[in-house]
Design a protein around this motif. Structure first.
Motif, PDB file in Angstrom:
ATOM      1  N   LEU A  67       0.832  -1.206   0.000  1.00  0.00           N
ATOM      2  CA  LEU A  67       0.000   0.000   0.000  1.00  0.00           C
ATOM      3  C   LEU A  67       0.867   1.257   0.000  1.00  0.00           C
ATOM      4  O   LEU A  67       1.865   1.339   0.728  1.00  0.00           O
ATOM      5  CB  LEU A  67      -0.913   0.004   1.225  1.00  0.00           C
ATOM      6  N   THR A  68       0.460   2.217  -0.818  1.00  0.00           N
ATOM      7  CA  THR A  68       1.150   3.513  -0.840  1.00  0.00           C
ATOM      8  C   THR A  68       0.545   4.409   0.236  1.00  0.00           C
ATOM      9  O   THR A  68      -0.535   4.135   0.773  1.00  0.00           O
ATOM     10  CB  THR A  68       0.983   4.209  -2.202  1.00  0.00           C
ATOM     11  N   LEU A  69       1.237   5.488   0.510  1.00  0.00           N
ATOM     12  CA  LEU A  69       0.731   6.462   1.476  1.00  0.00           C
ATOM     13  C   LEU A  69      -0.611   7.032   1.003  1.00  0.00           C
ATOM     14  O   LEU A  69      -1.541   7.218   1.793  1.00  0.00           O
ATOM     15  CB  LEU A  69       1.762   7.569   1.647  1.00  0.00           C
ATOM     16  N   ASP A  70      -0.706   7.277  -0.303  1.00  0.00           N
ATOM     17  CA  ASP A  70      -1.981   7.771  -0.851  1.00  0.00           C
ATOM     18  C   ASP A  70      -3.117   6.803  -0.548  1.00  0.00           C
ATOM     19  O   ASP A  70      -4.225   7.222  -0.194  1.00  0.00           O
ATOM     20  CB  ASP A  70      -1.880   7.957  -2.368  1.00  0.00           C
ATOM     21  N   GLU A  71      -2.844   5.516  -0.688  1.00  0.00           N
ATOM     22  CA  GLU A  71      -3.888   4.519  -0.423  1.00  0.00           C
ATOM     23  C   GLU A  71      -4.254   4.485   1.055  1.00  0.00           C
ATOM     24  O   GLU A  71      -5.411   4.316   1.412  1.00  0.00           O
ATOM     25  CB  GLU A  71      -3.439   3.139  -0.918  1.00  0.00           C
ATOM     26  N   LEU A  72      -3.247   4.671   1.912  1.00  0.00           N
ATOM     27  CA  LEU A  72      -3.534   4.703   3.356  1.00  0.00           C
ATOM     28  C   LEU A  72      -4.338   5.950   3.716  1.00  0.00           C
ATOM     29  O   LEU A  72      -5.209   5.919   4.583  1.00  0.00           O
ATOM     30  CB  LEU A  72      -2.224   4.656   4.161  1.00  0.00           C
ATOM     31  N   LEU A  73      -4.050   7.044   3.012  1.00  0.00           N
ATOM     32  CA  LEU A  73      -4.786   8.296   3.257  1.00  0.00           C
ATOM     33  C   LEU A  73      -6.200   8.230   2.693  1.00  0.00           C
ATOM     34  O   LEU A  73      -7.072   9.017   3.091  1.00  0.00           O
ATOM     35  CB  LEU A  73      -4.024   9.483   2.649  1.00  0.00           C
ATOM     36  N   ASP A  74      -6.438   7.291   1.761  1.00  0.00           N
ATOM     37  CA  ASP A  74      -7.782   7.105   1.207  1.00  0.00           C
ATOM     38  C   ASP A  74      -8.707   6.351   2.152  1.00  0.00           C
ATOM     39  O   ASP A  74      -9.925   6.401   1.994  1.00  0.00           O
ATOM     40  CB  ASP A  74      -7.712   6.339  -0.127  1.00  0.00           C
ATOM     41  N   LEU A  75      -8.129   5.619   3.108  1.00  0.00           N
ATOM     42  CA  LEU A  75      -8.978   4.969   4.115  1.00  0.00           C
ATOM     43  C   LEU A  75      -9.614   6.073   4.960  1.00  0.00           C
ATOM     44  O   LEU A  75      -9.052   7.166   5.072  1.00  0.00           O
ATOM     45  CB  LEU A  75      -8.127   4.056   5.011  1.00  0.00           C
ATOM     46  N   PRO A  76     -10.787   5.798   5.579  1.00  0.00           N
ATOM     47  CA  PRO A  76     -11.392   6.823   6.443  1.00  0.00           C
ATOM     48  C   PRO A  76     -10.375   7.293   7.487  1.00  0.00           C
ATOM     49  O   PRO A  76      -9.731   6.475   8.142  1.00  0.00           O
ATOM     50  CB  PRO A  76     -12.554   6.077   7.106  1.00  0.00           C
ATOM     51  N   GLN A  77     -10.217   8.616   7.592  1.00  0.00           N
ATOM     52  CA  GLN A  77      -9.227   9.172   8.524  1.00  0.00           C
ATOM     53  C   GLN A  77      -9.905   9.580   9.835  1.00  0.00           C
ATOM     54  O   GLN A  77     -11.015  10.095   9.833  1.00  0.00           O
ATOM     55  CB  GLN A  77      -8.522  10.374   7.886  1.00  0.00           C
ATOM     56  N   HIS A  78      -9.223   9.310  10.921  1.00  0.00           N
ATOM     57  CA  HIS A  78      -9.755   9.593  12.257  1.00  0.00           C
ATOM     58  C   HIS A  78      -8.738  10.398  13.049  1.00  0.00           C
ATOM     59  O   HIS A  78      -7.567  10.436  12.695  1.00  0.00           O
ATOM     60  CB  HIS A  78     -10.040   8.276  12.994  1.00  0.00           C
ATOM     61  N   GLN A  79      -9.214  10.985  14.143  1.00  0.00           N
ATOM     62  CA  GLN A  79      -8.333  11.700  15.063  1.00  0.00           C
ATOM     63  C   GLN A  79      -8.344  11.016  16.411  1.00  0.00           C
ATOM     64  O   GLN A  79      -9.374  10.492  16.834  1.00  0.00           O
ATOM     65  CB  GLN A  79      -8.819  13.133  15.262  1.00  0.00           C
ATOM     66  N   LEU A  80      -7.214  11.054  17.069  1.00  0.00           N
ATOM     67  CA  LEU A  80      -7.089  10.449  18.387  1.00  0.00           C
ATOM     68  C   LEU A  80      -6.103  11.283  19.194  1.00  0.00           C
ATOM     69  O   LEU A  80      -4.987  11.540  18.753  1.00  0.00           O
ATOM     70  CB  LEU A  80      -6.575   9.007  18.218  1.00  0.00           C
ATOM     71  N   THR A  81      -6.558  11.710  20.366  1.00  0.00           N
ATOM     72  CA  THR A  81      -5.693  12.499  21.247  1.00  0.00           C
ATOM     73  C   THR A  81      -5.318  11.620  22.433  1.00  0.00           C
ATOM     74  O   THR A  81      -6.192  11.111  23.126  1.00  0.00           O
ATOM     75  CB  THR A  81      -6.439  13.752  21.750  1.00  0.00           C
ATOM     76  N   THR A  82      -4.036  11.417  22.628  1.00  0.00           N
ATOM     77  CA  THR A  82      -3.623  10.559  23.734  1.00  0.00           C
ATOM     78  C   THR A  82      -2.186  10.851  24.159  1.00  0.00           C
ATOM     79  O   THR A  82      -1.373  11.284  23.340  1.00  0.00           O
ATOM     80  CB  THR A  82      -3.738   9.064  23.354  1.00  0.00           C
ATOM     81  N   SER A  83      -1.928  10.608  25.423  1.00  0.00           N
ATOM     82  CA  SER A  83      -0.541  10.616  25.872  1.00  0.00           C
ATOM     83  C   SER A  83       0.138   9.361  25.330  1.00  0.00           C
ATOM     84  O   SER A  83      -0.538   8.411  24.919  1.00  0.00           O
ATOM     85  CB  SER A  83      -0.483  10.630  27.396  1.00  0.00           C
ATOM     86  N   THR A  84       1.469   9.382  25.310  1.00  0.00           N
ATOM     87  CA  THR A  84       2.229   8.203  24.890  1.00  0.00           C
ATOM     88  C   THR A  84       3.388   8.059  25.867  1.00  0.00           C
ATOM     89  O   THR A  84       3.632   8.960  26.666  1.00  0.00           O
ATOM     90  CB  THR A  84       2.792   8.358  23.455  1.00  0.00           C
TER      91      THR A  84
END
Ligand SMILES: Nc1nc2c(c(=O)[nH]1)N[C@H]1C(S)=C(S)[C@@H](COP(=O)(O)O)O[C@H]1N2
Ligand SMILES: [Mo]
Length: 157
Positions: free
Chosen positions: A40-57
């Protein structure tokens, strides 16, 4: 597939932003998927539904905002059939992750952090990020080791 293809490491390391390598394969999926291996290319990964997540790491300050695709959407996309994925990183780190994690939690394949594309020099281009702050049970070393950064391939079994 034991070793992350080194050529990608070299190619990716020369580049710093998305557009430059958007049409190069960045993530390969092998094993129990339709038409394996799927690159998979980055473009293909960006074509998947995009979500946001805020978290500590455990490796950053504060609570960054991550953006990317959900791991379960990726596995659906490639019609994965399996209970386990083995995640391989550029640095030969590998970790087994139960597919149930991706069903039970909104685990993300993060492509950016705080609006900046994740760079292959540092955690990118794909970093597996768990919604750690939303679930007490995820605040555990067992899960910390599954936050694979510089993810290059997934083997489904
Ligand atoms: N690519 C990659 N991802 C990785 C690792 C690694 O060495 N390489 N270490 C893992 C481990 S053991 C932990 S505990 C978490 C957090 O890493 P830290 O040791 O930098 O806190 O990232 C995980 N992801
Ligand atoms: Mo660790």
């Amino acid at each position: 597939m034991k070793q992350a293809p080194r050529i990608w490491a070299c190619a990716a390391a020369l580049l710093t932003a998305w557009p430059a390598y958007a049409d190069m394969p960045v993530l390969t999926i092998t094993g129990a998927v339709e038409n394996a291996p799927v690159a998979l290319t980055l473009d293909e990964l960006l074509d998947l539904p995009q979500h946001q997540l805020t978290t500590s790491t455990t490796v950053t300050d504060g609570t960054p905002v991550f953006e990317g695709f959900l791991m379960r959407d990726l596995l659906d996309e490639v019609q994965a059939q399996g209970d386990m994925v083995v995640a391989y990183a550029l640095n030969d780190y590998r970790m087994e992750i139960p597919v149930s994690d991706f069903v039970d939690f909104d685990v993300m394949g993060a492509l950016s952090m705080d609006g900046m594309p994740l760079n292959p020099r540092d955690k990118g281009p794909v970093w597996i990020v768990y919604p750690r702050d939303d679930h007490r049970e995820l605040q555990d070393i067992r899960f910390d080791t599954r936050w694979v950064w510089q993810l290059v391939s997934l083997h489904v079994q």
